[in-house]
Design a protein around this motif. Structure first.
Motif, mmCIF file in Angstrom:
data_model
loop_
_atom_site.group_PDB
_atom_site.id
_atom_site.type_symbol
_atom_site.label_atom_id
_atom_site.label_comp_id
_atom_site.label_asym_id
_atom_site.label_seq_id
_atom_site.Cartn_x
_atom_site.Cartn_y
_atom_site.Cartn_z
ATOM 1 N N GLY A 75 0.941 -1.390 0.519
ATOM 2 C CA GLY A 75 -0.119 -0.097 -0.116
ATOM 3 C C GLY A 75 0.983 1.170 -0.071
ATOM 4 O O GLY A 75 2.252 1.390 -0.081
ATOM 5 N N GLY A 76 0.549 2.758 -0.239
ATOM 6 C CA GLY A 76 0.759 3.529 -0.492
ATOM 7 C C GLY A 76 2.235 3.532 -1.495
ATOM 8 O O GLY A 76 1.477 3.168 -2.520
ATOM 9 N N ILE A 77 2.741 4.210 -2.222
ATOM 10 C CA ILE A 77 4.007 3.770 -2.767
ATOM 11 C C ILE A 77 4.969 4.996 -2.596
ATOM 12 O O ILE A 77 5.126 5.590 -2.088
ATOM 13 N N TRP A 78 6.269 4.697 -3.031
ATOM 14 C CA TRP A 78 7.463 5.298 -3.252
ATOM 15 C C TRP A 78 7.682 6.849 -4.197
ATOM 16 O O TRP A 78 6.760 6.526 -5.196
ATOM 17 N N TYR A 79 8.161 7.104 -3.678
ATOM 18 C CA TYR A 79 8.914 8.476 -5.354
ATOM 19 C C TYR A 79 9.892 8.568 -4.576
ATOM 20 O O TYR A 79 11.244 8.330 -4.083
ATOM 21 N N ALA A 80 10.905 9.247 -5.832
ATOM 22 C CA ALA A 80 12.229 10.287 -5.948
ATOM 23 C C ALA A 80 12.167 11.103 -6.336
ATOM 24 O O ALA A 80 11.217 11.064 -7.118
ATOM 25 N N ALA A 81 12.911 11.933 -5.414
ATOM 26 C CA ALA A 81 12.579 13.476 -5.721
ATOM 27 C C ALA A 81 14.240 13.735 -5.099
ATOM 28 O O ALA A 81 15.252 14.163 -4.030
ATOM 29 N N GLY A 82 15.531 14.247 -6.036
ATOM 30 C CA GLY A 82 16.829 14.649 -6.206
ATOM 31 C C GLY A 82 17.489 13.695 -5.382
ATOM 32 O O GLY A 82 16.789 12.568 -6.455
#
Length: 333
Positions: free
Chosen positions: A93-100
């Motif tokens: 559940g939920g999400i993963w992200y990349a940011a810089g």
């Protein structure tokens, strides 16, 4: 070695490895994000929640089935604002992200777990070698962890991450290239588009990485610019390229499908009809595994990027120029 075969198709009046899920029937057809949001990527969760990476706002939008938008500003460390540009579905559940230099997970309740290169600033487990670098792409891997890559000291590093162990290296390659997209392939390996490989005879290609760190590259023809990538219903890899959609068999056979009046398609996904769907300029396109292509202009759209399909046959499309999300249903064929 790649065996390229020419195969033209005609148009008539596509991340990320998106899985079709239930749509939100009561949601408005157009959702306006804050000005200068620059929606870089989207995910549609199984519960109907739409997640949007708002790159210029350093935030992730959570949109429920009624169209209500909740903003989640990313946690801030020292240095530049973290600008999310790629999302991946979390197995729990939920999400993963990349940011810089930030890599993180956002739960459905709005809780962040994250890492960056300045380890005291993050709040996730893992120290020392377990820093994310500047990841360019993410995907759910064969071991139900998130796989990603980054560069360090002129080398390409592939790692995995989960909320219990934190980042852990899979392999380090003695070469340098840019990764645009990653996907779990039909063979249980992770595949990715690679560009600008340093000091290589042919600098573009499609790469493959196994769980034990074995890497292989399939070079692409000169002038290629592989972008978004997805595993197709036919157990082949499909990716966007300059003016075309390309199909790559796991044995290296390559087929190119040109797109009428298009320079560079943006995103690609598998629809509920088992066709490949893609965005290019202000249009949504459909390409069957047999090579039949259709294009539809989307009303009021200007620069379409990310797309996600719904089980109802409609698509959420992100317009990066107008900061809007369009729910578009193609006319009957």
């Amino acid at each position: 070695m790649l065996a390229a075969t020419g195969c033209d198709s005609s148009g008539a009046a596509s991340r990320t490895d998106a899985r079709p899920t239930h749509s939100a029937p009561s949601a408005p057809a157009v959702i306006r994000l804050p000005p200068k949001a620059w929606p870089a990527d989207m995910l549609l969760a199984r519960d109907g929640t739409l997640w949007v990476a708002e790159s210029s706002l350093a935030a992730i939008a959570q949109i429920d089935r009624s169209g209500k938008v909740t903003q989640h500003p990313l946690p801030r460390g020292e240095g530049f604002a973290p600008r999310p540009y790629v999302l991946a579905q979390s197995p729990d559940g939920g999400i993963w992200y990349a940011a810089g230099d930030q890599l993180g997970r956002l739960s459905r309740s709005g809780k962040f777990t994250w890492w960056n290169d300045t380890s005291p600033q993050g709040n996730g487990p893992g120290e020392g070698d377990g820093v994310p670098g500047f990841p360019d792409a993410l995907t759910l891997g064969p071991d139900d962890t998130i796989w990603y890559e980054h560069s360090a000291a002129g080398r390409k590093i592939f790692s995995r991450v989960d909320t219990k162990q934190g980042p852990a290296r899979i392999t380090r390659l003695d070469t340098q290239f840019e990764v645009s997209a990653m996907t779990l392939g039909p063979d249980g390996a992770v595949w990715f588009t690679q560009r600008e490989e340093y000091d290589a005879k042919q600098r573009e290609g499609i790469g493959r990485l196994t769980s034990d760190g074995k890497y292989r590259k399939w070079p692409l023809p000169a002038g290629s610019a592989p972008g978004a990538l997805v595993t197709g219903p036919d157990r082949a890899l499909w990716f966007t390229n300059l003016g075309s959609i390309n199909r790559l068999d796991t044995d290296g056979s390559l087929t190119r499908y040109p797109i009428r009046n298009a320079k560079y398609p943006s995103d690609i996904a598998v629809g509920p009809d088992k066709s490949l769907w893609f965005t290019t300029d202000h249009r949504l396109g459909r390409l069957t595994t047999k090579g039949s292509m259709t294009l539809w202009p989307v009303p009021d759209a200007e620069e379409l990027g990310a797309l996600v399909p719904t089980e109802a046959g409609s698509f959420w499309l992100a317009d990066r120029k107008t900061d809007t999300l369009h729910r578009f249903t193609p006319p009957p064929r």
